[in-house]
Design a protein around this motif. Sequence first.
Motif: not given
Length: 141
Positions: A1-19
């Motif tokens: 997995m490239d850095h951009t895809a990983a960064s996007n998934l990390i952001f998504d995971a955190l955003a969903h967890a916060v929500a």
Amino acid sequence: MDHTAASNLIFDALAHAVAGNSEKAADALSDLGQNSDNSQMYGVCCAIAGAGEHVLRRIYGDQAPTDGTGMFVLEGLEPGAVVDPPELFALRFLTAYANNDPDTCMALFSAALQSDGDQYVDSVCALLAHVAGLCRLALKR
């Protein structure tokens, strides 16, 4: 997995967890885990902890809460009562990261990685959950 895809998934995971959408957060975290090697997952944990550190600094300002050493000190809701290894990992990893202690971060990650059963997965999930909780606290302020 490239850095951009990983960064996007990390952001998504955190955003969903916060929500509060734990299912979508778990899906994003699972995707990260399935497509990352151990070194990349260490980076994932550091990225999550980095978000936590950012939130701590927003909550408390540029001066870390101090216990006389000028370092962050975190405890669970009931001080001294945390005995669950994944919860301990989450609190200790976040604290070590916020205190710029990469050696302790690496030691904690290595110990979680070598743990029995699902403890490693539970540890990464606990880190995400703790940081999401800090984000929710910051949003209430």
